[in-house]
Design an enzyme around this catalytic site. Sequence first.
Site, PDB file in Angstrom:
ATOM      1  CG  ASP A  94      19.857 -30.810  42.357  1.00 58.38           C
ATOM      2  OD1 ASP A  94      19.698 -31.870  42.654  1.00 58.38           O
ATOM      3  OD2 ASP A  94      20.367 -29.730  43.319  1.00 58.38           O
ATOM      4  CG  ASP A 107      17.663 -31.219  48.499  1.00 56.55           C
ATOM      5  OD1 ASP A 107      16.461 -30.718  49.036  1.00 56.55           O
ATOM      6  OD2 ASP A 107      17.872 -32.295  49.086  1.00 56.55           O
TER       7      ASP A 107
HETATM    8  P1  B16 Z   1      17.531 -37.664  51.144  1.00 52.70           P
HETATM    9  P2  B16 Z   1      19.611 -33.050  45.359  1.00 52.70           P
HETATM   10  C1  B16 Z   1      20.217 -34.428  47.524  1.00 52.70           C
HETATM   11  O1  B16 Z   1      19.359 -33.814  46.904  1.00 52.70           O
HETATM   12  C2  B16 Z   1      20.937 -33.602  48.543  1.00 52.70           C
HETATM   13  O2  B16 Z   1      21.712 -32.582  47.773  1.00 52.70           O
HETATM   14  C3  B16 Z   1      21.933 -34.433  49.288  1.00 52.70           C
HETATM   15  O3  B16 Z   1      22.662 -33.708  50.387  1.00 52.70           O
HETATM   16  C4  B16 Z   1      21.146 -35.583  49.989  1.00 52.70           C
HETATM   17  O4  B16 Z   1      22.058 -36.359  50.806  1.00 52.70           O
HETATM   18  C5  B16 Z   1      20.428 -36.366  48.968  1.00 52.70           C
HETATM   19  O5  B16 Z   1      19.669 -35.656  48.064  1.00 52.70           O
HETATM   20  C6  B16 Z   1      19.516 -37.389  49.490  1.00 52.70           C
HETATM   21  O6  B16 Z   1      18.598 -36.812  50.439  1.00 52.70           O
HETATM   22  O7  B16 Z   1      18.474 -38.099  52.191  1.00 52.70           O
HETATM   23  O8  B16 Z   1      16.197 -36.791  51.364  1.00 52.70           O
HETATM   24  O9  B16 Z   1      17.103 -38.939  50.359  1.00 52.70           O
HETATM   25  O10 B16 Z   1      20.611 -32.296  45.439  1.00 52.70           O
HETATM   26  O11 B16 Z   1      19.872 -34.356  44.429  1.00 52.70           O
HETATM   27  O12 B16 Z   1      18.066 -32.743  45.145  1.00 52.70           O
HETATM   28 MG    MG Z   2      21.389 -30.175  44.870  1.00 53.73          MG
END
Ligand code: B16
Ligand code: MG
Length: 219
Positions: free
Chosen positions: A11, A13
Amino acid sequence: MNTKIRAVIFDLDGVLVFTDRFHYQAWKKIADELKIPFDEQINNRLRGVSRMESLEIILEQYYGTPLSSTCKEALAEKKNGIYRELLTQMSSADVSDAVRDTLTQLKKKNCLLAVGSSSRNTRFILERVQLTDVFDAVADGTMISRSKPDPEVFLKAAELLKIAPGQCLVVEDADAGIEAGKRACMRTAAIGDAAAHGKADYILSSLTELLSILDDKKR
Ligand code: B16
Ligand code: MG
């Protein structure tokens, strides 16, 4: 007996980089404008969840005039603009030694490496922190129609790696991501927020612990 782990899907974030604080700041601005309460607890529910689904979670506590879908899209777009502006602060220094060393060691063990992230900003973030070239495959929010806990993003990563799901280990900081890994029939390792919930096959206090998981002949 379990099949040998040949690939690790990370993953983004909350695992490779800590962009979650930028998500928090950007959503907080939107929530404040709408006079909606927003705190770390609500922010934790947004981990691994897509942008529009995140907005819907935040709007659970909105009691003003109903918002049209055009208005919701504009809010999500605005949040993304704030978020991307914050992301420009990032550099290779935002990747910890533990993350870089682990990725290097896993590569030395001929382990395939992929990213499996719900974020549509994945490529931008990987470029900023200079991690793009490290991965054999990147599956992200631009390639899927269902976000975690749906397994789509991890199955996409396995497909790009040309490897069976049963040979993959998913590393996640979100419960939704652990659930997605399990639904993809992959093994799962939890770090950070998800580690507290004990739903994964492995609980990590540091990413470096992945090396001993891969070395464990009994796995
Ligand atoms: P974006 P991951 C996710 O990343 C985040 O944890 C989540 O908080 C966010 O809303 C989502 O990506 C979408 O992100 O707005 O940049 O498209 O944890 O799956 O790496
Ligand atoms: Mg994450």
